[in-house]
Write an enzyme that holds these catalytic residues in place. Structure first.
Site, PDB file in Angstrom:
ATOM      1  N   SER A 133      36.946  26.437 -30.541  1.00 52.23           N
ATOM      2  CA  SER A 133      37.770  27.733 -30.601  1.00 52.23           C
ATOM      3  C   SER A 133      39.111  27.178 -31.302  1.00 52.23           C
ATOM      4  CB  SER A 133      38.381  27.718 -28.946  1.00 52.23           C
ATOM      5  OG  SER A 133      39.639  28.440 -28.876  1.00 52.23           O
ATOM      6  N   TYR A 141      41.488  22.082 -22.393  1.00 46.79           N
ATOM      7  CA  TYR A 141      40.406  23.016 -23.073  1.00 46.79           C
ATOM      8  C   TYR A 141      40.607  22.586 -24.527  1.00 46.79           C
ATOM      9  CZ  TYR A 141      38.362  27.581 -24.449  1.00 46.79           C
ATOM     10  OH  TYR A 141      37.696  28.285 -25.027  1.00 46.79           O
TER      11      TYR A 141
HETATM   12  N1  LIG Z   1      36.890  34.328 -25.063  1.00 50.59           N
HETATM   13  C1  LIG Z   1      37.729  33.909 -25.984  1.00 50.59           C
HETATM   14  O1  LIG Z   1      38.457  34.402 -26.455  1.00 50.59           O
HETATM   15  C2  LIG Z   1      37.232  32.564 -26.667  1.00 50.59           C
HETATM   16  C3  LIG Z   1      37.833  31.909 -27.755  1.00 50.59           C
HETATM   17  C4  LIG Z   1      37.236  30.652 -28.247  1.00 50.59           C
HETATM   18  C5  LIG Z   1      36.161  30.073 -27.769  1.00 50.59           C
HETATM   19  N2  LIG Z   1      35.528  30.778 -26.491  1.00 50.59           N
HETATM   20  C6  LIG Z   1      34.155  30.020 -25.975  1.00 50.59           C
HETATM   21  O2  LIG Z   1      33.334  30.951 -26.026  1.00 50.59           O
HETATM   22  C7  LIG Z   1      32.392  30.847 -24.977  1.00 50.59           C
HETATM   23  C8  LIG Z   1      31.807  31.596 -24.390  1.00 50.59           C
HETATM   24  O3  LIG Z   1      32.993  32.046 -23.234  1.00 50.59           O
HETATM   25  P1  LIG Z   1      33.333  33.488 -22.862  1.00 50.59           P
HETATM   26  O4  LIG Z   1      34.582  34.038 -23.629  1.00 50.59           O
HETATM   27  O5  LIG Z   1      32.156  34.311 -23.155  1.00 50.59           O
HETATM   28  O6  LIG Z   1      33.422  33.609 -21.456  1.00 50.59           O
HETATM   29  P2  LIG Z   1      32.758  33.506 -20.196  1.00 50.59           P
HETATM   30  O7  LIG Z   1      32.244  35.315 -20.095  1.00 50.59           O
HETATM   31  O8  LIG Z   1      33.546  33.037 -19.125  1.00 50.59           O
HETATM   32  O9  LIG Z   1      31.399  32.952 -20.130  1.00 50.59           O
HETATM   33  C9  LIG Z   1      31.427  31.722 -20.044  1.00 50.59           C
HETATM   34  C10 LIG Z   1      29.862  31.286 -19.563  1.00 50.59           C
HETATM   35  O10 LIG Z   1      29.925  30.115 -19.156  1.00 50.59           O
HETATM   36  C11 LIG Z   1      28.776  29.670 -18.156  1.00 50.59           C
HETATM   37  N3  LIG Z   1      29.483  28.571 -17.310  1.00 50.59           N
HETATM   38  C12 LIG Z   1      30.711  28.604 -16.628  1.00 50.59           C
HETATM   39  N4  LIG Z   1      30.690  27.175 -16.063  1.00 50.59           N
HETATM   40  C13 LIG Z   1      29.343  26.632 -15.965  1.00 50.59           C
HETATM   41  C14 LIG Z   1      28.903  25.578 -15.502  1.00 50.59           C
HETATM   42  N5  LIG Z   1      29.447  24.621 -14.929  1.00 50.59           N
HETATM   43  N6  LIG Z   1      27.474  25.283 -16.120  1.00 50.59           N
HETATM   44  C15 LIG Z   1      26.764  26.101 -16.731  1.00 50.59           C
HETATM   45  N7  LIG Z   1      27.237  27.277 -17.305  1.00 50.59           N
HETATM   46  C16 LIG Z   1      28.756  27.489 -16.932  1.00 50.59           C
HETATM   47  C17 LIG Z   1      29.408  30.969 -17.272  1.00 50.59           C
HETATM   48  O11 LIG Z   1      28.756  31.238 -16.058  1.00 50.59           O
HETATM   49  P3  LIG Z   1      29.040  32.009 -14.778  1.00 50.59           P
HETATM   50  O12 LIG Z   1      29.624  33.202 -15.244  1.00 50.59           O
HETATM   51  O13 LIG Z   1      27.970  31.948 -14.077  1.00 50.59           O
HETATM   52  O14 LIG Z   1      30.218  31.197 -14.310  1.00 50.59           O
HETATM   53  C18 LIG Z   1      29.480  32.306 -18.175  1.00 50.59           C
HETATM   54  O15 LIG Z   1      28.093  32.539 -18.353  1.00 50.59           O
HETATM   55  C19 LIG Z   1      33.268  29.429 -24.146  1.00 50.59           C
HETATM   56  O16 LIG Z   1      32.602  28.149 -24.654  1.00 50.59           O
HETATM   57  C20 LIG Z   1      34.482  29.595 -24.775  1.00 50.59           C
HETATM   58  O17 LIG Z   1      35.359  28.495 -24.547  1.00 50.59           O
HETATM   59  C21 LIG Z   1      35.903  31.992 -26.095  1.00 50.59           C
END
Ligand SMILES: NC(=O)c1ccc[n+]([C@@H]2O[C@H](COP(=O)([O-])OP(=O)(O)OC[C@H]3O[C@@H](n4cnc5c(N)ncnc54)[C@H](OP(=O)(O)O)[C@@H]3O)[C@@H](O)[C@H]2O)c1
Ligand SMILES: *[C@@H]1O[C@H](CO)[C@@H](O)[C@H](O)[C@H]1NC(C)=O
Ligand SMILES: *[C@@H]1O[C@H](CO)[C@@H](O)[C@H](O)[C@H]1NC(C)=O
Length: 330
Positions: free
Chosen positions: A177, A202
């Site tokens: 990120s 984070y």
């Molecule tokens: N959104 C942004 O702006 C952004 C920016 C930069 C980087 N990122 C990164 O992109 C990635 C995906 O994020 P997203 O934005 O798509 O978020 P999201 O919709 O919250 O998805 C996160 C996923 O991780 C799973 N997860 C959470 N805790 C877990 C655990 N203990 N064991 C296994 N799986 C787990 C969740 O499963 P459950 O739903 O079942 O909890 C969900 O499927 C992350 O690594 C995040 O840090 C996001």
């Protein structure tokens, strides 16, 4: 009063401009690669960006394994992918990255039941808001975002090494990120609960991921597995919901309405997993489907070597096991 209104509207306007910029600079993966006969694992592949990445792979004919810690959400996510793509070779497996035991049993099952692994997407992550130690004694955010994926990647390496070939290396993609820029690595406080705000953790976990790619890529030089990190940009998913405050609601609202959609955010990970040129580099950092540079601290050899040793200790791997992980399976 007027000044306050002025400041608030400037903040909102800036946030909207940043959103337009995010959307305008986003690039779409153009690869036409067919993944029939290949296997991919997507952690967190049942929600947010992970769901879009898994759906893309399934639509290209891959066998896709999606993993998350909740059975109902997992099963539902799996069914959504099957319905959308018509590919029924999609399986949900339980994985809680916040538990070393769960990571081990997941990896064991994969090694026993799968005969190949072409792509591993380390996408799962938690945002801010939860600050506690896990039963393994590690900080929860650090364990889900970093230590859990560290252990998972190492345990699955023998199968990745077995699958990769010189022309088609197996690929690992980690999700970092822009917030890695605020990350700090303080070995005495890696699992501390005393950070002033959890967003610091984070950032730390996301910097660790890039350093790890750097170190692992060095260790895998000349072998048929490449490992790269992506920054998806600012994406409207549920990840900030757990902030659970007025701010959390506000940020989520903005992200959902003005920033990248999960499908747009998924493109760089898909690109790095499929694109021919991206398969030829390792230990690198991508944004908007392009090779770029993370901040320079992420390429510090001494820091990455020390982080490796510290991570091996935190996830309780012994040196014989680490050696085994770096050896292809027969
Ligand atoms: N959104 C942004 O702006 C952004 C920016 C930069 C980087 N990122 C990164 O992109 C990635 C995906 O994020 P997203 O934005 O798509 O978020 P999201 O919709 O919250 O998805 C996160 C996923 O991780 C799973 N997860 C959470 N805790 C877990 C655990 N203990 N064991 C296994 N799986 C787990 C969740 O499963 P459950 O739903 O079942 O909890 C969900 O499927 C992350 O690594 C995040 O840090 C996001
Ligand atoms: C991929 O190739 C296989 C044959 O090898 C073909 O049956 C399948 O339709 C192709 N899938 C896609 C999504 O192009
Ligand atoms: C991904 O992270 C895991 C653990 O954090 C590590 O084993 C792997 O080398 C990393 N790969 C990339 C591409 O950062």
């Amino acid at each position: 009063m007027f000044v306050v209104l002025y400041v608030i509207s400037m903040v909102i306007i800036t946030a909207i401009i940043v959103g337009f910029y995010q959307k305008a600079t986003n690039a779409i993966c153009k690869s036409k690669k067919n993944l029939t006969g290949r296997t991919a694992i997507v952690t967190g592949g049942t929600n947010g960006m992970g769901l879009r990445i898994a759906t893309d792979f399934a639509s290209r004919g891959a066998r896709v394994i999606v993993a998350c810690p909740f059975i109902d959400e997992g099963t539902q996510g799996r069914n959504v992918i099957v319905d959308k793509t018509g590919n029924s070779d999609v399986v949900f497996k339980m994985l809680d990255l916040a538990s070393l035991a769960s990571v081990r049993s997941f990896a064991k099952e994969i090694l026993e039941t799968e005969d190949r692994l072409d792509i591993l997407i380390n996408n799962a992550g938690v945002g801010v808001g939860v600050d506690r130690l896990t039963k393994d004694g590690l900080n929860f955010i650090m364990q889900v975002n970093y230590f859990g994926h560290f252990l998972l990647t190492l345990l699955l390496l023998p199968l990745l090494l077995k699958t990769g070939t010189p022309s088609e290396p197996a690929r690992v993609v980690n999700t970092s990120s822009i917030l890695h820029n605020i990350g700090i690595i303080n070995f005495d406080q890696m699992n501390s609960l005393k950070y002033w705000y959890t967003i610091q953790l984070y950032g730390n976990s996301k910097l660790c991921l890039i350093l790890f790619a750097h170190e692992l890529a060095k260790k895998l030089k000349g072998k048929n597995v490449v490992i790269n990190t992506v920054d998806p940009g600012a994406v409207g998913t549920g990840i900030f919901n757990c902030v659970g405050s007025f701010f959390g609601v506000l940020i989520s609202y903005f992200f959902k309405n003005f920033y990248k959609t999960p499908w747009e955010g998924a493109q760089t990970a898909i690109h790095v997993a499929l694109d021919n040129k991206a398969g030829k580099v390792s230990g690198e950092f991508f944004k908007n489907c392009e090779l770029t540079r993370a901040r320079s601290a992420a390429y510090n050899d001494r820091l990455s070597a020390k982080l490796w040793d510290e991570s091996v200790r935190c996830v309780k791997l012994d040196s014989a096991e680490v050696k085994e992980c770096l050896t292809p399976r027969l």
